[in-house]
Design an enzyme around this catalytic site. Structure first.
Site, PDB file in Angstrom:
ATOM      1  N   GLU A 192       0.834  -1.302   0.054  1.00 50.71           N
ATOM      2  CA  GLU A 192       0.078  -0.167   0.071  1.00 50.71           C
ATOM      3  C   GLU A 192       0.710   1.025  -0.011  1.00 50.71           C
ATOM      4  OE1 GLU A 192      -2.461   0.139   3.567  1.00 50.71           O
ATOM      5  OE2 GLU A 192      -1.800  -1.642   4.066  1.00 50.71           O
ATOM      6  N   HIS A 224      -3.375 -10.525  11.612  1.00 55.86           N
ATOM      7  CA  HIS A 224      -2.790  -9.140  11.200  1.00 55.86           C
ATOM      8  C   HIS A 224      -2.303  -8.456  12.273  1.00 55.86           C
ATOM      9  CE1 HIS A 224      -2.139  -5.318   9.679  1.00 55.86           C
ATOM     10  NE2 HIS A 224      -3.189  -4.762   9.753  1.00 55.86           N
ATOM     11  N   CYS A 246      -3.871  -3.903   4.190  1.00 54.82           N
ATOM     12  CA  CYS A 246      -2.772  -4.762   4.664  1.00 54.82           C
ATOM     13  C   CYS A 246      -3.228  -6.388   4.301  1.00 54.82           C
ATOM     14  CB  CYS A 246      -2.904  -4.696   6.236  1.00 54.82           C
ATOM     15  SG  CYS A 246      -2.551  -3.003   6.720  1.00 54.82           S
TER      16      CYS A 246
HETATM   17  N1  COA Z   1       0.042   2.727  30.198  1.00 51.28           N
HETATM   18  C1  COA Z   1      -0.632   1.737  29.994  1.00 51.28           C
HETATM   19  N2  COA Z   1      -1.385   1.876  28.530  1.00 51.28           N
HETATM   20  C2  COA Z   1      -1.490   2.880  28.229  1.00 51.28           C
HETATM   21  C3  COA Z   1      -0.791   4.163  28.547  1.00 51.28           C
HETATM   22  C4  COA Z   1      -0.045   4.113  29.759  1.00 51.28           C
HETATM   23  N3  COA Z   1       0.699   4.970  30.160  1.00 51.28           N
HETATM   24  N4  COA Z   1      -1.342   5.097  28.010  1.00 51.28           N
HETATM   25  C5  COA Z   1      -1.958   4.673  26.933  1.00 51.28           C
HETATM   26  N5  COA Z   1      -2.197   3.171  27.260  1.00 51.28           N
HETATM   27  C6  COA Z   1      -3.085   2.446  26.413  1.00 51.28           C
HETATM   28  C7  COA Z   1      -4.649   2.972  25.947  1.00 51.28           C
HETATM   29  O1  COA Z   1      -5.483   2.449  27.240  1.00 51.28           O
HETATM   30  C8  COA Z   1      -4.932   2.061  24.922  1.00 51.28           C
HETATM   31  O2  COA Z   1      -5.311   0.891  25.282  1.00 51.28           O
HETATM   32  P1  COA Z   1      -6.959   0.329  24.930  1.00 51.28           P
HETATM   33  O3  COA Z   1      -7.223   0.507  23.626  1.00 51.28           O
HETATM   34  O4  COA Z   1      -6.809  -1.238  25.357  1.00 51.28           O
HETATM   35  O5  COA Z   1      -7.643   1.048  25.907  1.00 51.28           O
HETATM   36  C9  COA Z   1      -3.520   1.985  24.172  1.00 51.28           C
HETATM   37  O6  COA Z   1      -2.564   2.167  25.123  1.00 51.28           O
HETATM   38  C10 COA Z   1      -3.358   2.901  22.985  1.00 51.28           C
HETATM   39  O7  COA Z   1      -3.714   4.377  23.572  1.00 51.28           O
HETATM   40  P2  COA Z   1      -4.535   5.386  22.997  1.00 51.28           P
HETATM   41  O8  COA Z   1      -4.742   6.792  23.869  1.00 51.28           O
HETATM   42  O9  COA Z   1      -5.893   4.926  22.602  1.00 51.28           O
HETATM   43  O10 COA Z   1      -3.688   5.912  21.766  1.00 51.28           O
HETATM   44  P3  COA Z   1      -3.886   6.942  20.538  1.00 51.28           P
HETATM   45  O11 COA Z   1      -5.112   7.736  20.708  1.00 51.28           O
HETATM   46  O12 COA Z   1      -2.683   7.430  20.088  1.00 51.28           O
HETATM   47  O13 COA Z   1      -4.469   5.782  19.321  1.00 51.28           O
HETATM   48  C11 COA Z   1      -4.453   4.009  17.809  1.00 51.28           C
HETATM   49  C12 COA Z   1      -4.230   4.365  18.980  1.00 51.28           C
HETATM   50  C13 COA Z   1      -4.446   2.726  17.729  1.00 51.28           C
HETATM   51  C14 COA Z   1      -5.940   4.514  17.291  1.00 51.28           C
HETATM   52  C15 COA Z   1      -3.589   4.792  16.804  1.00 51.28           C
HETATM   53  O14 COA Z   1      -2.348   4.478  17.055  1.00 51.28           O
HETATM   54  C16 COA Z   1      -3.615   4.744  15.122  1.00 51.28           C
HETATM   55  O15 COA Z   1      -4.376   5.665  14.768  1.00 51.28           O
HETATM   56  N6  COA Z   1      -3.179   3.901  14.781  1.00 51.28           N
HETATM   57  C17 COA Z   1      -3.421   3.690  13.169  1.00 51.28           C
HETATM   58  C18 COA Z   1      -4.333   2.847  12.709  1.00 51.28           C
HETATM   59  C19 COA Z   1      -4.580   1.339  13.062  1.00 51.28           C
HETATM   60  O16 COA Z   1      -3.258   0.693  13.480  1.00 51.28           O
HETATM   61  N7  COA Z   1      -5.672   0.721  13.366  1.00 51.28           N
HETATM   62  C20 COA Z   1      -5.812  -0.696  13.619  1.00 51.28           C
HETATM   63  C21 COA Z   1      -6.772  -1.531  12.869  1.00 51.28           C
HETATM   64  S1  COA Z   1      -6.048  -1.814  11.366  1.00 51.28           S
END
Ligand code: COA
Length: 449
Positions: free
Chosen positions: A83, A244, A120
């Site tokens: 991609e 994945h 993916c």
């Molecule tokens: N200690 C422990 N855990 C922590 C933490 C800390 N200090 N800070 C955050 N976390 C956890 C959160 O609780 C969350 O876990 P949960 O989803 O089980 O609740 C996780 O870490 C991620 O934190 P979050 O604040 O949700 O991160 P974010 O707002 O930056 O976004 C994604 C996370 C995945 C949405 C972001 O990385 C993203 O957009 N990724 C690209 C798209 C993707 O990969 N999608 C997946 C499907 S293909």
């Protein structure tokens, strides 16, 4: 019927490494625990300035061919899943074949080449195409080369920046494979979704939180669809379940849903009933919200049970060890998960011959695919070769400072014209490198001895 599947795998990581809890989190003002505990990531891999999807793919394919003692005439098909493509017409597989022809005497003029796109899941789709080509009897005894290669970069300060990565997985698909054979049965969950897309732009437009929900929903449909043609799945049926892996925390969520599904109406559900009750059944609820609340409560309880934890540690956790160190490789990620599980089995001295894997692929936009695989007699030797090469590469990566990371991101950002020479942080050694553009805007590559 002839078995068809994966004969050998080679993995090529980008040569740079970004320490996520140690370097990235502090610079972003974030708690390192978000990476280590939340997302489940220690590091991302990045391409040096002379690396891209072609060099990583060609280097993986070259090592695979060398290890397997193959010549171009043995390969009848080259499909690249990506991609991160840079051309809407000329497929990346032609560039990779061009690279390989620099180091082999033979040509790939007889080989059918293409490029597969569906986020993916495209790597798995390319394996599917190869499987069908062989099963149809069109392969003339030749194998297919499937290469999943991506630079999974996000715009700076996008939430996805935390999950970046770059690398390629090359797989040889053959009759009577040495590693795993693929089930004829497959399940799909597919829908028109806008969770992650790149409408003619380099970095994705992504609704991260929604993409997590879409992943889970499509994966559930794919599992049900798989069960409609194969037997019902049970949590004890599979040695490993590679999913994945955009980041390991995503797989933690998917595994819990999968386990809940697989233990429903089994003695495991009965045994757990004393501790956490039985699973809520939709028909027992008049109100959808009440049902959802009851499910959430059940899942919260299930997650903490010894039965689930033991199952997760044994069946799913071993699929995440490579991903933790390299981040998201988009099309390659599910194939890293399989490789990671098999490498763990080698390390533990386990005999996997004849055991089964359940493989769950996903691509945003969105589609999940599930099929089963059976481990073949010579799996150990094949995985030992792959693991030796990967371990050497992982240990040899250059550790980036935050300032170097910022520069490397700019180097690979198509919208930025950098002033001055672009510094290489590593020295190329027996590999294909990018060396600039030709007169029609094509990319040029050469092999460095
Ligand atoms: N200690 C422990 N855990 C922590 C933490 C800390 N200090 N800070 C955050 N976390 C956890 C959160 O609780 C969350 O876990 P949960 O989803 O089980 O609740 C996780 O870490 C991620 O934190 P979050 O604040 O949700 O991160 P974010 O707002 O930056 O976004 C994604 C996370 C995945 C949405 C972001 O990385 C993203 O957009 N990724 C690209 C798209 C993707 O990969 N999608 C997946 C499907 S293909």
């Amino acid at each position: 019927m002839t078995e068809v599947g994966i004969d050998a795998i080679e993995i090529r990581t980008g040569k740079l490494r970004l320490d996520l809890p140690g370097t990235f989190a502090p610079a972003q003002g974030e708690d390192p625990g978000k990476y280590t505990k939340g997302l489940g990531l220690n590091a991302s891999s990045f391409p040096d300035s002379y690396e891209d999807i072609v060099t990583m793919g060609a280097n993986a394919a070259h090592r695979l061919m060398e290890r397997e003692g193959l010549e171009p005439e043995d390969v009848g098909r080259i499909d690249v899943a990506t991609e991160s493509s840079f051309d809407n017409s000329k497929p990346v597989s032609t560039y990779i074949a061009g690279c390989l022809e620099q180091v082999y005497e033979g040509k790939f003029s007889h080989a059918n080449k293409g490029e597969r796109k569906f986020a993916c899941v495209a790597g798995t789709q390319s394996i599917d195409d190869a499987y069908n080509w062989i099963r149809a009897g069109r392969n003339r005894g030749r194998s297919a080369l499937v290469i999943a290669t991506d630079t999974a970069l996000y715009a700076r300060d996008d939430p996805g920046e935390a999950t970046q990565g770059a690398g390629a997985v090359a797989m040889l698909i053959s009759e009577d494979p040495d590693l795993v054979s693929l089930s004829t049965e497959q399940g799909y969950g597919s829908a028109d979704e806008t969770d992650f897309l790149k409408p003619n732009q380099q970095f994705p437009a992504v609704d991260g939180k929604r993409s997590v929900q879409v992943y889970l929903a499509r994966m559930r449909e794919a599992l049900q669809d798989f069960e409609s043609v194969a037997d019902r799945t049970h949590s004890d049926d599979f040695a490993y379940i590679p999913f994945h892996t955009p980041f390991p925390g995503m797989v933690r969520k998917a595994a819990l849903f999968g386990y809940r599904h697989m233990i429903r109406d089994t003695s495991i559900e009965d045994d757990l009933a004393e501790e956490i009750g039985r699973q809520p059944r939709e028909e027992a609820f008049e109100d959808e919200e009440e049902y959802e609340d009851a499910l959430r409560e059940y899942m919260d309880g299930l997650k903490e049970t010894d039965a689930y934890r033991e199952w997760y540690d044994r069946i799913v956790e071993p699929t995440l060890t490579i991903s933790r160190e390299v981040g998201n490789w988009y099309t390659g990620s599910v194939h890293l998960a399989r490789a990671s599980a098999l490498r763990t089995a080698v390390e533990e001295g386990r005999d996997l011959t004849g055991e089964r894997l359940l493989v769950g692929s996903y691509g945003s936009g969105a589609q999940a695919e599930i099929h089963a695989e059976t481990v073949q007699d010579d799996w150990r030797e094949k995985i030992e070769g792959m693991a030796a090469s990967l371990d050497e590469q992982l240990a040899g990566r250059y550790d980036l400072s935050y300032e170097e990371y910022e520069r490397v991101h700019d180097v690979h950002n198509h919208a930025i014209e950098l002033d001055g020479d672009i510094e290489e942080l590593t020295v190329p050694d027996e590999e294909f490198v990018f060396e600039g553009w030709g007169r029609m805007g094509e990319r040029k590559y050469r092999f460095v001895e």
